[in-house]
Design an enzyme around this catalytic site. Structure first.
Site, PDB file in Angstrom:
ATOM      1  N   ARG A  49       1.980  -7.285  -3.558  1.00  0.00           N
ATOM      2  CA  ARG A  49       1.053  -6.505  -2.731  1.00  0.00           C
ATOM      3  C   ARG A  49       0.245  -7.496  -1.894  1.00  0.00           C
ATOM      4  O   ARG A  49      -0.116  -8.581  -2.380  1.00  0.00           O
ATOM      5  CB  ARG A  49       0.092  -5.688  -3.603  1.00  0.00           C
ATOM      6  CG  ARG A  49       0.712  -4.447  -4.229  1.00  0.00           C
ATOM      7  CD  ARG A  49       1.016  -3.365  -3.182  1.00  0.00           C
ATOM      8  NE  ARG A  49       1.537  -2.146  -3.777  1.00  0.00           N
ATOM      9  CZ  ARG A  49       2.826  -1.848  -3.939  1.00  0.00           C
ATOM     10  NH1 ARG A  49       3.758  -2.720  -3.550  1.00  0.00           N
ATOM     11  NH2 ARG A  49       3.193  -0.709  -4.469  1.00  0.00           N
ATOM     12  N   GLU A  65      -1.423  -2.172   5.849  1.00  0.00           N
ATOM     13  CA  GLU A  65      -0.085  -1.880   6.396  1.00  0.00           C
ATOM     14  C   GLU A  65      -0.141  -0.589   7.186  1.00  0.00           C
ATOM     15  O   GLU A  65      -0.855   0.342   6.773  1.00  0.00           O
ATOM     16  CB  GLU A  65       0.925  -1.776   5.258  1.00  0.00           C
ATOM     17  CG  GLU A  65       1.063  -3.101   4.505  1.00  0.00           C
ATOM     18  CD  GLU A  65       2.047  -3.051   3.339  1.00  0.00           C
ATOM     19  OE1 GLU A  65       2.621  -1.975   3.091  1.00  0.00           O
ATOM     20  OE2 GLU A  65       2.233  -4.078   2.689  1.00  0.00           O
ATOM     21  N   HIS A  78       7.422  -4.493   4.639  1.00  0.00           N
ATOM     22  CA  HIS A  78       7.413  -3.903   3.281  1.00  0.00           C
ATOM     23  C   HIS A  78       8.763  -3.234   2.976  1.00  0.00           C
ATOM     24  O   HIS A  78       8.828  -2.019   2.767  1.00  0.00           O
ATOM     25  CB  HIS A  78       6.261  -2.898   3.130  1.00  0.00           C
ATOM     26  CG  HIS A  78       5.869  -2.677   1.693  1.00  0.00           C
ATOM     27  ND1 HIS A  78       4.596  -2.374   1.290  1.00  0.00           N
ATOM     28  CD2 HIS A  78       6.623  -2.714   0.557  1.00  0.00           C
ATOM     29  CE1 HIS A  78       4.561  -2.225  -0.020  1.00  0.00           C
ATOM     30  NE2 HIS A  78       5.780  -2.426  -0.495  1.00  0.00           N
TER      31      HIS A  78
HETATM   32  C1  GLV Z   1       6.981  -0.928  -3.352  1.00  0.00           C
HETATM   33  O1  GLV Z   1       6.227  -1.769  -2.968  1.00  0.00           O
HETATM   34  C2  GLV Z   1       6.870  -0.321  -4.631  1.00  0.00           C
HETATM   35  O2  GLV Z   1       5.836  -0.476  -5.298  1.00  0.00           O
HETATM   36  O3  GLV Z   1       7.828   0.358  -5.034  1.00  0.00           O
END
Ligand code: GLV
Length: 328
Positions: free
Chosen positions: A239, A268, A287
């Site tokens: 993260r 984001e 991401h």
């Molecule tokens: C993506 O970042 C997730 O947590 O699945």
């Protein structure tokens, strides 16, 4: 008894929604690319018994106050830092997530951006496209060795272990830091548990895979970046807020570390004018750790199954607060 009502906050393949459609009245936000605006979400949760959400939806006290009937929140993600779990638990709401099915594809992506950064793949491609590739030159696009070097994993959970397993093929030494030793993972990967300071000082690649919690927020700040090697690359697939981005910009701009490969950001989507993007030694992707067709379908199916199970009074496979479930 009337069927429960479910809200799904993003368009998902209809075939995967069948288990919910069979037991509930399902409302699906029709957009796939853009998140449901907060105002719509707050307005629509009122009569719902179950929510299938994404990590772009903040499930906080304010939202839960608007959703008095909700019994389950299922997120199509492994990370659930966007959900106020203690608040859900207080209200008897089960929180489900999707671990396991995304482990391998996230580890693949981690290696993709690690390698792209170490071997300067984007800069190389840009040079070719822009006609900046002249004669073969001894240090043109020279990057960093990967094989035989030291990998430091911050958070040896499922994804961290899958990253470490891949390092065996590159003949690397793997260190890891985290609150506890993982003897079984050590046996499978050869990784060695060390204090974070030692990992930072010794690693050529520092990979962040830890979950975001109050205790891991800005785990990597100015002090930690200062301990890293000048040739080191920071890779974040966990993260964004695990790392203090202002401190990271400073370290990269000053050349105190060699580069960063980032899949996640504190905010984001990352603004195109964000200072990170002005730096040539940054690789930034949107991401996409788990973004393969196969994995995203598996995540959606698991999120659907978790929600359906709670609504049917069954034990879901992956509930983060099982204490709210009826005793089995
Ligand atoms: C993506 O970042 C997730 O947590 O699945």
């Amino acid at each position: 008894m009337s069927r429960p009502r479910v809200l799904i906050t993003r368009a998902l393949p209809a075939d995967l929604l069948q288990p919910l459609a069979a037991i509930a009245e399902v409302e699906v936000w029709p957009q796939e690319v853009t998140a449901m605006p907060r105002a719509d979400l707050l307005r629509r949760v009122g009569g719902c018994h179950g929510l299938l959400v994404l990590l772009t939806d903040r499930i906080d006290r304010d939202l839960l106050d608007n959703a008095p009937l909700v019994r389950a929140v299922s997120t199509m993600a492994v990370g659930y830092d966007h959900i106020d779990v203690p608040e859900c638990t207080k209200r008897g709401i089960a929180v489900c997530h999707t671990p396991g099915v995304l482990t391998e594809s996230t580890a693949d992506l981690c290696w993709a951006i690690l390698m792209a950064s170490a071997r300067r793949l984007y800069a190389g491609q840009q040079a070719v496209r822009e006609g900046a590739w002249h004669d073969w030159a001894p240090f043109f696009m020279a990057g960093q060795d990967i094989h035989g070097r030291t990998l430091g994993i911050v958070g040896l959970g499922r994804i961290g272990e899958a990253v470490a397993r891949r390092a065996l093929g590159f003949g690397m030494r793997t260190l890891y830091a985290g609150p506890s030793r993982k003897p079984e993972a050590e046996a499978r990967t050869g990784a060695r548990h060390v204090p974070l300071e030692e990992l930072l000082a010794q690693s050529d690649f520092v990979v962040l895979t830890a979950p975001l919690r109050p205790s891991t927020h800005h785990l990597i700040g100015r002090g930690e970046l200062a301990r890293m090697r000048p040739e080191a690359i920071l890779v974040n697939v966990g993260r964004g807020a695990l790392c203090d981005e202002d401190a990271l910009v400073e370290a990269l701009a000053a050349g105190r570390i060699w580069g960063a490969a980032l899949d996640v950001f504190a905010t984001e989507p990352l603004a195109p004018d964000h200072p990170l993007l002005a730096l040539p030694n940054v690789i930034a992707v949107p991401h996409i750790g788990s973004a393969t067709v196969q994995t995203r379908r598996a995540m959606a199916a698991l999120a659907v199954a978790g929600l359906a199970d709670v609504l049917l009074g069954k034990r879901p496979q992956h509930c983060v607060n099982p204490e709210v479930l009826p005793a089995s």
